[in-house]
Design an enzyme around this catalytic site. Sequence first.
Site, PDB file in Angstrom:
ATOM      1  N   ASP A 290       0.863  -1.173   0.000  1.00  0.00           N
ATOM      2  CA  ASP A 290       0.000   0.000   0.000  1.00  0.00           C
ATOM      3  C   ASP A 290       0.905   1.229   0.000  1.00  0.00           C
ATOM      4  O   ASP A 290       1.510   1.568   1.010  1.00  0.00           O
ATOM      5  CB  ASP A 290      -0.887  -0.019   1.242  1.00  0.00           C
ATOM      6  CG  ASP A 290      -1.926   1.085   1.244  1.00  0.00           C
ATOM      7  OD1 ASP A 290      -1.713   2.103   0.563  1.00  0.00           O
ATOM      8  OD2 ASP A 290      -2.948   0.934   1.934  1.00  0.00           O
ATOM      9  N   HIS A 381      22.373  13.732 -11.808  1.00  0.00           N
ATOM     10  CA  HIS A 381      20.990  13.969 -12.234  1.00  0.00           C
ATOM     11  C   HIS A 381      20.937  14.604 -13.612  1.00  0.00           C
ATOM     12  O   HIS A 381      20.051  14.303 -14.414  1.00  0.00           O
ATOM     13  CB  HIS A 381      20.275  14.845 -11.209  1.00  0.00           C
ATOM     14  CG  HIS A 381      19.549  14.069 -10.155  1.00  0.00           C
ATOM     15  ND1 HIS A 381      18.262  13.590 -10.333  1.00  0.00           N
ATOM     16  CD2 HIS A 381      19.942  13.639  -8.928  1.00  0.00           C
ATOM     17  CE1 HIS A 381      17.898  12.927  -9.255  1.00  0.00           C
ATOM     18  NE2 HIS A 381      18.897  12.935  -8.386  1.00  0.00           N
TER      19      HIS A 381
END
Length: 389
Positions: A290, A381
């Site tokens: 979940d 990045h």
Amino acid sequence: MTDLRIPREDDDYAPTAIEGRQRHVREHTDSPLEHVASYSLDPTTLPGNVEHFLGVAQVPIGVAGPLLVDGEHAQGEFLVPLATTEGTLVASYNRGMKLCREAGGIRTTVLDDRMQRAPVFSFESAREARDFAAWLEENFDSIAAAAEETTSSGKLLDIQRFSVSKLLYTRFNYSTGDAAGQNMTGKATFAACAWIKQNYPRELHFLLEGQFATDKKTSVVNMLHTRGKRVVAEITLPAALVEEQMHVSTDKLYAARMRGQLGSIMSVTNNNGNHSANGLTAMFIATGQDVANVAESSALYGFSELLPNGDFYASVTLPSLIIATYGGGTGLATQRECLEVLGCYGSGKVLKLAEIMAATVLAGELSLGSAVVAEEWVEAHDKHGRNRP
């Protein structure tokens, strides 16, 4: 006026029902659903997991590793599936795993395992609330018996009691086996409260959840008292290995850690680490957890030491890791395959999964922390994390 009501049928997972919703969305939106409507899973397996089924969201899965774990439940090397759309994430965790493997692996320890439901009881006065708290303790065995009649695997461990004004807030703590246990504890606690209301000799009122379990919300109470699994991952890294692999000295790594400690205190975060939510979310999606539980599960206590010989001790403690290897989304086709990759599908595997997740988090913490100190973070990045149409 356009009728946008979603089509439904008695058998809402039948092909005609699914095709009707796909046609409805195509007619009323700009999307052809070319990819959403393509899937390999069997819709008849989905009741209990999703309503108004339309199709699937395909999230890319990368694999990192080998992750070397020396745990009480997870032993050996593991390939870790990570579902993400964030460039550099898999590469960063993979780099951290490589460092930890060459240092001899990550040691993991499960400290606690409990799931809560937290009823609040209301009375006419503070004295009545105090007296009821004592009555709960005296009648614990009968309350536990009533709760456990609703479940084959849940056990009521204890009831914590917190008095405020004329209210008594409680935390019913359960062990839940291989299930995450939120629904299990709700059902069991409702049965327990029904027994309490029937047998308590005075008047009382209760709400089944007084927001003190802090379900899917970060809280100090869960970080201190555990929600889900409390698990530690730790490692000692040789100074020369850190310098060779991460291009940074351990003294600079430790100095940065201390500055980060102060920053996290100032900002009042749910952890003093770098990005525990990244690895956990990617593993949660891949293995059918979940995902909203990341709000709690990403809580982290990080602790480091610069040892006299220059080596670097690092650890993470996850105090509220809420996961399952049985039930929920874990049995769906894709998610089951990813759990099988880890050797963690089915009964008796949840503590093994907890240790693998904690070790993955530690590897990611070391990788990102080193990249920031070595000034490689932005460059990485820029090189690997940009995807523009």
